[in-house]
Enzyme design. Sequence first.
Site, PDB file in Angstrom:
ATOM      1  N   SER A  35     -14.593 -50.020 -13.394  1.00  0.00           N
ATOM      2  CA  SER A  35     -13.308 -49.385 -13.085  1.00  0.00           C
ATOM      3  C   SER A  35     -13.470 -48.271 -12.062  1.00  0.00           C
ATOM      4  O   SER A  35     -14.272 -47.356 -12.261  1.00  0.00           O
ATOM      5  CB  SER A  35     -12.696 -48.767 -14.347  1.00  0.00           C
ATOM      6  OG  SER A  35     -12.530 -49.725 -15.337  1.00  0.00           O
ATOM      7  N   HIS A  66      -9.157 -53.048 -10.895  1.00  0.00           N
ATOM      8  CA  HIS A  66     -10.095 -54.168 -10.835  1.00  0.00           C
ATOM      9  C   HIS A  66      -9.573 -55.186  -9.830  1.00  0.00           C
ATOM     10  O   HIS A  66      -8.625 -55.920 -10.116  1.00  0.00           O
ATOM     11  CB  HIS A  66     -10.264 -54.809 -12.214  1.00  0.00           C
ATOM     12  CG  HIS A  66     -11.038 -53.962 -13.167  1.00  0.00           C
ATOM     13  ND1 HIS A  66     -12.387 -54.114 -13.356  1.00  0.00           N
ATOM     14  CD2 HIS A  66     -10.664 -52.923 -13.947  1.00  0.00           C
ATOM     15  CE1 HIS A  66     -12.806 -53.208 -14.218  1.00  0.00           C
ATOM     16  NE2 HIS A  66     -11.782 -52.476 -14.596  1.00  0.00           N
ATOM     17  N   HIS A  88     -12.184 -58.101 -19.195  1.00  0.00           N
ATOM     18  CA  HIS A  88     -12.587 -57.437 -20.433  1.00  0.00           C
ATOM     19  C   HIS A  88     -12.127 -58.235 -21.649  1.00  0.00           C
ATOM     20  O   HIS A  88     -11.148 -58.967 -21.590  1.00  0.00           O
ATOM     21  CB  HIS A  88     -11.969 -56.025 -20.493  1.00  0.00           C
ATOM     22  CG  HIS A  88     -12.408 -55.122 -19.394  1.00  0.00           C
ATOM     23  ND1 HIS A  88     -11.849 -55.183 -18.131  1.00  0.00           N
ATOM     24  CD2 HIS A  88     -13.354 -54.151 -19.357  1.00  0.00           C
ATOM     25  CE1 HIS A  88     -12.446 -54.274 -17.368  1.00  0.00           C
ATOM     26  NE2 HIS A  88     -13.360 -53.645 -18.074  1.00  0.00           N
ATOM     27  N   TYR A  90     -10.607 -57.047 -24.132  1.00  0.00           N
ATOM     28  CA  TYR A  90      -9.266 -56.630 -24.580  1.00  0.00           C
ATOM     29  C   TYR A  90      -8.135 -57.344 -23.839  1.00  0.00           C
ATOM     30  O   TYR A  90      -6.982 -57.262 -24.230  1.00  0.00           O
ATOM     31  CB  TYR A  90      -9.090 -55.100 -24.473  1.00  0.00           C
ATOM     32  CG  TYR A  90      -9.231 -54.532 -23.083  1.00  0.00           C
ATOM     33  CD1 TYR A  90      -8.256 -54.722 -22.106  1.00  0.00           C
ATOM     34  CD2 TYR A  90     -10.355 -53.788 -22.743  1.00  0.00           C
ATOM     35  CE1 TYR A  90      -8.393 -54.196 -20.839  1.00  0.00           C
ATOM     36  CE2 TYR A  90     -10.509 -53.260 -21.480  1.00  0.00           C
ATOM     37  CZ  TYR A  90      -9.521 -53.467 -20.529  1.00  0.00           C
ATOM     38  OH  TYR A  90      -9.665 -52.958 -19.269  1.00  0.00           O
ATOM     39  N   GLU A  91      -8.482 -58.041 -22.751  1.00  0.00           N
ATOM     40  CA  GLU A  91      -7.434 -58.796 -22.047  1.00  0.00           C
ATOM     41  C   GLU A  91      -7.078 -60.083 -22.794  1.00  0.00           C
ATOM     42  O   GLU A  91      -6.137 -60.773 -22.423  1.00  0.00           O
ATOM     43  CB  GLU A  91      -7.896 -59.105 -20.617  1.00  0.00           C
ATOM     44  CG  GLU A  91      -7.972 -57.843 -19.762  1.00  0.00           C
ATOM     45  CD  GLU A  91      -8.561 -58.101 -18.386  1.00  0.00           C
ATOM     46  OE1 GLU A  91      -7.855 -58.669 -17.543  1.00  0.00           O
ATOM     47  OE2 GLU A  91      -9.729 -57.728 -18.163  1.00  0.00           O
ATOM     48  N   ALA A 118     -17.439 -47.647 -15.857  1.00  0.00           N
ATOM     49  CA  ALA A 118     -16.901 -46.310 -16.119  1.00  0.00           C
ATOM     50  C   ALA A 118     -17.036 -46.100 -17.616  1.00  0.00           C
ATOM     51  O   ALA A 118     -16.757 -47.019 -18.393  1.00  0.00           O
ATOM     52  CB  ALA A 118     -15.438 -46.257 -15.706  1.00  0.00           C
ATOM     53  N   MET A 219     -15.984 -50.227 -22.445  1.00  0.00           N
ATOM     54  CA  MET A 219     -15.387 -51.479 -22.938  1.00  0.00           C
ATOM     55  C   MET A 219     -15.969 -52.713 -22.252  1.00  0.00           C
ATOM     56  O   MET A 219     -15.297 -53.746 -22.147  1.00  0.00           O
ATOM     57  CB  MET A 219     -13.867 -51.423 -22.741  1.00  0.00           C
ATOM     58  CG  MET A 219     -13.210 -50.209 -23.388  1.00  0.00           C
ATOM     59  SD  MET A 219     -11.471 -50.063 -22.988  1.00  0.00           S
ATOM     60  CE  MET A 219     -11.094 -48.421 -23.662  1.00  0.00           C
ATOM     61  N   SER A 220     -17.206 -52.620 -21.793  1.00  0.00           N
ATOM     62  CA  SER A 220     -17.770 -53.752 -21.044  1.00  0.00           C
ATOM     63  C   SER A 220     -19.287 -53.785 -21.198  1.00  0.00           C
ATOM     64  O   SER A 220     -19.851 -53.214 -22.124  1.00  0.00           O
ATOM     65  CB  SER A 220     -17.402 -53.616 -19.562  1.00  0.00           C
ATOM     66  OG  SER A 220     -18.053 -52.477 -19.013  1.00  0.00           O
ATOM     67  N   ASN A 243     -15.062 -39.252 -17.984  1.00  0.00           N
ATOM     68  CA  ASN A 243     -14.415 -38.261 -18.859  1.00  0.00           C
ATOM     69  C   ASN A 243     -15.414 -37.916 -19.957  1.00  0.00           C
ATOM     70  O   ASN A 243     -16.309 -38.705 -20.229  1.00  0.00           O
ATOM     71  CB  ASN A 243     -13.123 -38.853 -19.466  1.00  0.00           C
ATOM     72  CG  ASN A 243     -13.391 -40.174 -20.177  1.00  0.00           C
ATOM     73  OD1 ASN A 243     -13.672 -41.190 -19.540  1.00  0.00           O
ATOM     74  ND2 ASN A 243     -13.329 -40.159 -21.484  1.00  0.00           N
ATOM     75  N   HIS A 257      -6.342 -43.895 -18.403  1.00  0.00           N
ATOM     76  CA  HIS A 257      -6.921 -44.841 -17.445  1.00  0.00           C
ATOM     77  C   HIS A 257      -6.872 -44.250 -16.030  1.00  0.00           C
ATOM     78  O   HIS A 257      -7.778 -44.455 -15.221  1.00  0.00           O
ATOM     79  CB  HIS A 257      -6.162 -46.169 -17.512  1.00  0.00           C
ATOM     80  CG  HIS A 257      -6.764 -47.267 -16.681  1.00  0.00           C
ATOM     81  ND1 HIS A 257      -8.085 -47.650 -16.799  1.00  0.00           N
ATOM     82  CD2 HIS A 257      -6.243 -48.049 -15.697  1.00  0.00           C
ATOM     83  CE1 HIS A 257      -8.342 -48.630 -15.928  1.00  0.00           C
ATOM     84  NE2 HIS A 257      -7.241 -48.886 -15.253  1.00  0.00           N
TER      85      HIS A 257
HETATM   86  N1  HPA Z   1     -13.776 -44.696 -23.844  1.00  0.00           N
HETATM   87  C1  HPA Z   1     -13.912 -46.021 -23.641  1.00  0.00           C
HETATM   88  N2  HPA Z   1     -14.019 -46.558 -22.442  1.00  0.00           N
HETATM   89  C2  HPA Z   1     -13.996 -45.737 -21.378  1.00  0.00           C
HETATM   90  C3  HPA Z   1     -13.853 -44.360 -21.515  1.00  0.00           C
HETATM   91  C4  HPA Z   1     -13.742 -43.813 -22.816  1.00  0.00           C
HETATM   92  O1  HPA Z   1     -13.610 -42.599 -23.019  1.00  0.00           O
HETATM   93  N3  HPA Z   1     -13.864 -43.821 -20.277  1.00  0.00           N
HETATM   94  C5  HPA Z   1     -14.019 -44.865 -19.409  1.00  0.00           C
HETATM   95  N4  HPA Z   1     -14.101 -46.024 -20.074  1.00  0.00           N
END
Ligand code: HPA
Length: 282
Positions: A35, A66, A88, A90-91, A118, A219-220, A243, A257
């Site tokens: 991401s 993406h 992903h 989750y999609e 990310a 998430m990947s 973050n 996001h």
């Molecule tokens: N959590 C999960 N996935 C992420 C995060 C997060 O804080 N930041 C970027 N991808």
Amino acid sequence: MNANSFPTRDQVKDAAAYVRQSTHHRPTVGLILGSGLSPLAESIEGADFLPYTSIPHFPTSTVAGHAGRLVLGTMEGRPVMAMQGRVHFYEGYAIQQVTFPVRVMGLLGADTLIVTNAAGGLAQRFAPGDLMLIRDHINLIGLAGHNPLIGPNDPDFGPRFPDMAMAYDPALREIARQVASAQGLALHEGVYVCISGPSFETPMEVGFLRIIGADAVGMSTAHEVIVARHMGIRVLGISGITNVHSFDTSQPQETSHQEVLETGQVIAPRLTALIRGILKQL
Ligand code: HPA
């Protein structure tokens, strides 16, 4: 999920054949751009662009940030194939579909995979914008029953029970450390935990992920790495920390996001320099 969700060798072959006939490049290094990290592909020279929608059986990404195309060309003289965006779990795809592109990379002849993402920082030493070399992962999705190797095993791809003791190649990690040091670039090292998302973590989940030993959450990646290792592809993983989660459960840190994408933009140039330096050493 039923047996029809498992991608077949023929489907992987179809996709690889399409890619092969669409470009003269014969990449040996695969790159997966997470991401906000898509700009990295802009430094690929002599690039051919293949939208995922044009490649037979390829899963297509639905998420902002993406781009959804394969970029084939050279970087530092190495033939590379970059995924500008990934799909992903989750999609709604089966995890075996999510990892289909890695199978295609393997059949196309990639012997090295550099996977980026990310991620949210869990370790107190992290700040947004930092880079983390992945030393190991905890595949929570896999441990919960969504391992990408579930289903019939094709022995031409790899063994039924592949070892994961050295999933993240120690020699590649050493190269990454040396390149980062030569560039004066701070590079953390830590454990990546893969959750399904798409909701971000609650404060108590953040606490749980810290307790189990994770330094960054995303998430990947973990399932892609398992499939790559299954095929004998060596792997380097790098997280961009977009973050950092709060340590104080009474003052939880919100995550968006948008923030992930914005920090990704800041990270991308440094990650590009690092990956260029690594490619030179391969
Ligand atoms: N959590 C999960 N996935 C992420 C995060 C997060 O804080 N930041 C970027 N991808």
